[in-house]
Motif scaffolding. Structure first.
Motif, mmCIF file in Angstrom:
data_model
loop_
_atom_site.group_PDB
_atom_site.id
_atom_site.type_symbol
_atom_site.label_atom_id
_atom_site.label_comp_id
_atom_site.label_asym_id
_atom_site.label_seq_id
_atom_site.Cartn_x
_atom_site.Cartn_y
_atom_site.Cartn_z
ATOM 1 N N ARG A 159 -1.968 19.842 4.193
ATOM 2 C CA ARG A 159 -1.485 18.623 2.930
ATOM 3 C C ARG A 159 -0.339 19.219 2.362
ATOM 4 N NH1 ARG A 159 -5.631 18.024 -0.212
ATOM 5 N NH2 ARG A 159 -6.984 16.508 0.788
ATOM 6 N N ALA A 170 -7.334 11.049 9.286
ATOM 7 C CA ALA A 170 -6.428 10.797 8.451
ATOM 8 C C ALA A 170 -7.248 9.468 8.185
ATOM 9 C CB ALA A 170 -5.558 9.874 9.579
ATOM 10 N N GLU A 216 -8.738 10.795 4.523
ATOM 11 C CA GLU A 216 -7.349 11.664 3.641
ATOM 12 C C GLU A 216 -7.177 10.179 2.767
ATOM 13 O OE1 GLU A 216 -4.796 13.889 1.623
ATOM 14 O OE2 GLU A 216 -6.253 14.090 2.478
ATOM 15 N N LEU A 242 -1.684 10.263 16.350
ATOM 16 C CA LEU A 242 -2.982 10.154 15.610
ATOM 17 C C LEU A 242 -3.955 10.175 16.738
ATOM 18 C CD1 LEU A 242 -3.182 6.809 12.966
ATOM 19 C CD2 LEU A 242 -3.952 9.571 12.567
ATOM 20 N N ILE A 271 -3.755 14.457 14.160
ATOM 21 C CA ILE A 271 -4.693 14.909 13.327
ATOM 22 C C ILE A 271 -5.764 13.181 13.878
ATOM 23 C CG2 ILE A 271 -3.359 13.194 11.623
ATOM 24 C CD1 ILE A 271 -5.181 14.029 9.841
ATOM 25 N N SER A 304 -2.114 16.666 8.835
ATOM 26 C CA SER A 304 -2.109 17.142 9.829
ATOM 27 C C SER A 304 -2.680 19.066 10.391
ATOM 28 C CB SER A 304 0.224 17.577 10.740
ATOM 29 O OG SER A 304 -0.499 18.053 11.640
ATOM 30 N N GLN A 309 2.439 14.523 3.656
ATOM 31 C CA GLN A 309 2.478 15.010 4.660
ATOM 32 C C GLN A 309 0.481 15.313 5.271
ATOM 33 O OE1 GLN A 309 5.420 13.841 3.542
ATOM 34 N NE2 GLN A 309 5.819 16.152 3.774
ATOM 35 N N TYR A 352 -7.853 20.081 8.290
ATOM 36 C CA TYR A 352 -6.432 19.470 8.139
ATOM 37 C C TYR A 352 -5.782 20.294 6.689
ATOM 38 C CZ TYR A 352 -7.931 15.842 4.733
ATOM 39 O OH TYR A 352 -8.045 14.825 4.653
ATOM 40 N N PRO A 372 0.497 10.757 8.213
ATOM 41 C CA PRO A 372 0.100 11.411 9.317
ATOM 42 C C PRO A 372 1.644 11.951 10.442
ATOM 43 C CG PRO A 372 -0.910 9.464 9.711
ATOM 44 C CD PRO A 372 0.601 9.250 8.431
#
Length: 217
Positions: free
Chosen positions: A176, A195, A198, A165, A190, A216, A214, A174, A162
Protein backbone atom coordinates in the motif's frame (compact mmCIF):
# COMPACT_ATOMS: atom_id res chain seq x y z
CA UNK A 1 -13.08 2.98 14.08
CA UNK A 2 -14.50 -0.53 14.09
CA UNK A 3 -17.79 -2.11 13.23
CA UNK A 4 -19.07 -1.34 16.71
CA UNK A 5 -19.25 2.29 15.61
CA UNK A 6 -20.24 1.73 11.99
CA UNK A 7 -23.73 0.32 11.94
CA UNK A 8 -25.12 0.78 8.45
CA UNK A 9 -23.35 0.80 5.11
CA UNK A 10 -24.48 1.62 1.59
CA UNK A 11 -22.76 -0.62 -0.95
CA UNK A 12 -22.58 0.21 -4.64
CA UNK A 13 -21.38 -2.35 -7.16
CA UNK A 14 -22.34 -5.46 -5.18
CA UNK A 15 -22.86 -7.55 -8.34
CA UNK A 16 -19.39 -6.79 -9.70
CA UNK A 17 -16.30 -8.92 -9.16
CA UNK A 18 -14.86 -6.92 -6.27
CA UNK A 19 -18.30 -5.89 -5.04
CA UNK A 20 -19.33 -9.51 -4.48
CA UNK A 21 -16.33 -10.05 -2.22
CA UNK A 22 -16.93 -6.77 -0.44
CA UNK A 23 -20.55 -7.63 0.29
CA UNK A 24 -19.50 -10.99 1.72
CA UNK A 25 -16.84 -9.42 3.95
CA UNK A 26 -19.20 -6.72 5.22
CA UNK A 27 -21.83 -9.25 6.22
CA UNK A 28 -19.22 -11.50 7.85
CA UNK A 29 -18.23 -8.54 10.03
CA UNK A 30 -21.87 -8.02 11.05
CA UNK A 31 -22.42 -4.73 9.26
CA UNK A 32 -25.94 -3.88 8.19
CA UNK A 33 -25.61 -3.47 4.44
CA UNK A 34 -27.92 -1.77 1.98
CA UNK A 35 -26.93 -2.91 -1.50
CA UNK A 36 -28.09 -0.72 -4.37
CA UNK A 37 -28.19 -2.83 -7.55
CA UNK A 38 -29.88 -2.66 -10.91
CA UNK A 39 -30.30 -6.44 -11.17
CA UNK A 40 -30.85 -8.09 -7.77
CA UNK A 41 -30.91 -11.59 -9.29
CA UNK A 42 -27.18 -11.20 -10.01
CA UNK A 43 -26.37 -10.98 -6.31
CA UNK A 44 -24.45 -13.93 -4.86
CA UNK A 45 -26.14 -13.33 -1.50
CA UNK A 46 -29.88 -12.71 -1.70
CA UNK A 47 -31.17 -13.43 1.79
CA UNK A 48 -29.27 -12.42 4.91
CA UNK A 49 -30.50 -10.78 8.14
CA UNK A 50 -27.98 -7.98 7.68
CA UNK A 51 -28.76 -7.29 4.02
CA UNK A 52 -31.28 -4.91 2.48
CA UNK A 53 -31.47 -4.81 -1.29
CA UNK A 54 -32.67 -1.76 -3.20
CA UNK A 55 -33.33 -2.23 -6.90
CA UNK A 56 -32.42 1.00 -8.61
CA UNK A 57 -29.92 3.09 -10.51
CA UNK A 58 -28.03 6.21 -9.44
CA UNK A 59 -29.10 7.85 -12.68
CA UNK A 60 -32.74 7.71 -11.56
CA UNK A 61 -34.22 10.49 -9.42
CA UNK A 62 -36.49 7.99 -7.67
CA UNK A 63 -33.47 5.99 -6.53
CA UNK A 64 -31.66 9.08 -5.29
CA UNK A 65 -34.73 10.18 -3.37
CA UNK A 66 -34.77 6.79 -1.60
CA UNK A 67 -31.14 7.25 -0.57
CA UNK A 68 -31.91 10.73 0.76
CA UNK A 69 -34.40 9.27 3.22
CA UNK A 70 -31.92 7.03 5.00
CA UNK A 71 -28.76 7.56 7.05
CA UNK A 72 -25.53 5.68 6.45
CA UNK A 73 -22.37 5.36 8.49
CA UNK A 74 -20.34 4.75 5.35
CA UNK A 75 -20.64 4.39 1.59
CA UNK A 76 -18.51 1.83 -0.23
CA UNK A 77 -18.35 1.83 -4.01
CA UNK A 78 -16.67 -0.57 -6.42
CA UNK A 79 -18.67 0.77 -9.36
CA UNK A 80 -16.91 0.95 -12.67
CA UNK A 81 -18.13 1.77 -16.17
CA UNK A 82 -16.11 0.54 -19.14
CA UNK A 83 -16.99 3.35 -21.50
CA UNK A 84 -15.63 2.85 -25.02
CA UNK A 85 -16.12 6.44 -26.12
CA UNK A 86 -15.42 9.85 -24.55
CA UNK A 87 -17.74 10.70 -21.70
CA UNK A 88 -18.02 10.81 -17.94
CA UNK A 89 -20.91 8.51 -16.96
CA UNK A 90 -19.26 7.41 -13.71
CA UNK A 91 -18.65 11.00 -12.69
CA UNK A 92 -22.29 11.84 -13.36
CA UNK A 93 -23.49 8.98 -11.16
CA UNK A 94 -21.11 10.03 -8.40
CA UNK A 95 -22.38 13.60 -8.57
CA UNK A 96 -25.93 12.38 -8.11
CA UNK A 97 -24.92 10.26 -5.14
CA UNK A 98 -23.07 13.10 -3.44
CA UNK A 99 -26.06 15.37 -3.92
CA UNK A 100 -28.36 12.78 -2.33
CA UNK A 101 -26.00 12.63 0.68
CA UNK A 102 -25.72 16.40 1.06
CA UNK A 103 -27.35 16.28 4.49
CA UNK A 104 -24.94 13.56 5.67
CA UNK A 105 -21.64 15.38 5.44
CA UNK A 106 -19.96 13.16 8.03
CA UNK A 107 -20.59 10.00 6.03
CA UNK A 108 -17.26 8.65 4.71
CA UNK A 109 -17.09 7.75 1.02
CA UNK A 110 -14.75 4.85 0.28
CA UNK A 111 -14.33 4.45 -3.48
CA UNK A 112 -12.40 2.07 -5.69
CA UNK A 113 -10.73 3.92 -8.53
CA UNK A 114 -7.96 2.52 -10.76
CA UNK A 115 -4.24 2.45 -11.25
CA UNK A 116 -3.42 5.09 -13.84
CA UNK A 117 -5.41 7.87 -12.17
CA UNK A 118 -3.95 10.79 -10.23
CA UNK A 119 -0.39 10.34 -9.09
CA UNK A 120 -0.46 6.71 -10.22
CA UNK A 121 -0.30 7.73 -13.89
CA UNK A 122 2.25 5.78 -15.94
CA UNK A 123 2.94 3.35 -13.11
CA UNK A 124 3.42 -0.33 -13.91
CA UNK A 125 5.38 -2.44 -16.35
CA UNK A 126 5.14 -2.09 -20.11
CA UNK A 127 2.02 -4.25 -20.38
CA UNK A 128 0.24 -2.38 -17.58
CA UNK A 129 1.02 1.00 -19.15
CA UNK A 130 -0.19 -0.23 -22.53
CA UNK A 131 -3.50 -1.42 -21.08
CA UNK A 132 -4.11 1.79 -19.14
CA UNK A 133 -3.18 4.08 -22.03
CA UNK A 134 -5.08 2.22 -24.77
CA UNK A 135 -7.78 -0.04 -23.35
CA UNK A 136 -8.74 2.39 -20.57
CA UNK A 137 -8.18 5.62 -22.49
CA UNK A 138 -11.81 6.73 -21.97
CA UNK A 139 -12.25 5.14 -18.54
CA UNK A 140 -9.39 6.87 -16.75
CA UNK A 141 -10.41 10.48 -17.56
CA UNK A 142 -13.84 9.64 -16.17
CA UNK A 143 -12.27 8.30 -12.97
CA UNK A 144 -10.06 11.40 -12.75
CA UNK A 145 -13.15 13.59 -12.60
CA UNK A 146 -14.84 11.22 -10.19
CA UNK A 147 -11.88 11.45 -7.81
CA UNK A 148 -11.97 15.23 -8.01
CA UNK A 149 -15.65 15.21 -7.05
CA UNK A 150 -14.87 13.10 -4.00
CA UNK A 151 -12.09 15.47 -2.93
CA UNK A 152 -14.32 18.54 -3.07
CA UNK A 153 -17.48 16.83 -1.76
CA UNK A 154 -17.00 17.89 1.85
CA UNK A 155 -17.25 14.23 2.91
CA UNK A 156 -14.43 12.25 4.49
CA UNK A 157 -13.19 10.00 1.69
CA UNK A 158 -10.65 7.37 0.76
CA UNK A 159 -9.70 6.42 -2.78
CA UNK A 160 -8.13 3.03 -3.47
CA UNK A 161 -6.43 2.44 -6.82
CA UNK A 162 -5.86 -1.25 -7.59
CA UNK A 163 -4.07 -2.56 -10.69
CA UNK A 164 -5.42 -5.61 -12.54
CA UNK A 165 -8.10 -7.31 -10.46
CA UNK A 166 -7.89 -11.10 -10.37
CA UNK A 167 -11.19 -12.83 -9.56
CA UNK A 168 -10.12 -14.90 -6.59
CA UNK A 169 -10.82 -15.48 -2.92
CA UNK A 170 -7.09 -15.91 -2.35
CA UNK A 171 -5.35 -13.51 -0.02
CA UNK A 172 -1.69 -12.51 0.02
CA UNK A 173 0.46 -9.80 1.51
CA UNK A 174 0.21 -6.70 -0.64
CA UNK A 175 1.77 -3.26 -0.74
CA UNK A 176 0.00 0.00 0.00
CA UNK A 177 1.58 3.31 -1.00
CA UNK A 178 0.94 6.92 -1.91
CA UNK A 179 2.60 8.86 -4.66
CA UNK A 180 4.51 7.83 -7.76
CA UNK A 181 7.43 6.05 -6.08
CA UNK A 182 6.67 2.34 -5.79
CA UNK A 183 7.75 0.18 -2.81
CA UNK A 184 10.06 -2.14 -4.72
CA UNK A 185 9.27 -4.69 -7.41
CA UNK A 186 5.54 -5.33 -7.85
CA UNK A 187 3.45 -7.86 -9.77
CA UNK A 188 0.81 -5.24 -10.69
CA UNK A 189 -2.22 -7.34 -9.80
CA UNK A 190 -4.36 -8.05 -6.76
CA UNK A 191 -7.23 -10.42 -5.97
CA UNK A 192 -10.75 -9.13 -5.69
CA UNK A 193 -10.78 -10.39 -2.11
CA UNK A 194 -7.75 -8.36 -1.08
CA UNK A 195 -9.07 -5.29 -2.89
CA UNK A 196 -12.30 -5.67 -0.92
CA UNK A 197 -10.34 -6.07 2.32
CA UNK A 198 -8.55 -2.82 1.58
CA UNK A 199 -11.87 -1.03 1.15
CA UNK A 200 -13.01 -2.16 4.60
CA UNK A 201 -9.62 -1.36 6.11
CA UNK A 202 -9.90 2.18 4.78
CA UNK A 203 -13.39 2.57 6.17
CA UNK A 204 -12.33 1.39 9.62
CA UNK A 205 -9.27 3.65 9.83
CA UNK A 206 -10.41 7.29 9.81
CA UNK A 207 -6.80 8.46 10.12
CA UNK A 208 -6.54 7.41 6.46
CA UNK A 209 -9.47 9.55 5.34
CA UNK A 210 -8.95 12.25 2.72
CA UNK A 211 -6.17 10.27 1.07
CA UNK A 212 -5.69 8.37 -2.17
CA UNK A 213 -3.34 5.41 -2.55
CA UNK A 214 -2.38 2.41 -4.64
CA UNK A 215 -2.32 -1.29 -3.72
CA UNK A 216 -0.64 -4.22 -5.46
CA UNK A 217 1.15 -7.54 -4.95
Amino acid sequence: MNNGHIKKLLLLGATGRAGRQLLKLCLEKDYAVTALVRTPEKLDIVEHPGLTVIKGDLSQKTTLSILEQDKYDGVLSTLGIFNKSPGTPLTALTAGLIHSLRHQQNTPLIFMSSLGVGDSKKLGNVLVRMVTSITLRHVLPDKEQQEQLLRISGHPYAIIRPPQLVSSEASETYQRWQGHDTPGKLRWKISTTDAAKEMLWALEHPEQYNKSWQISY
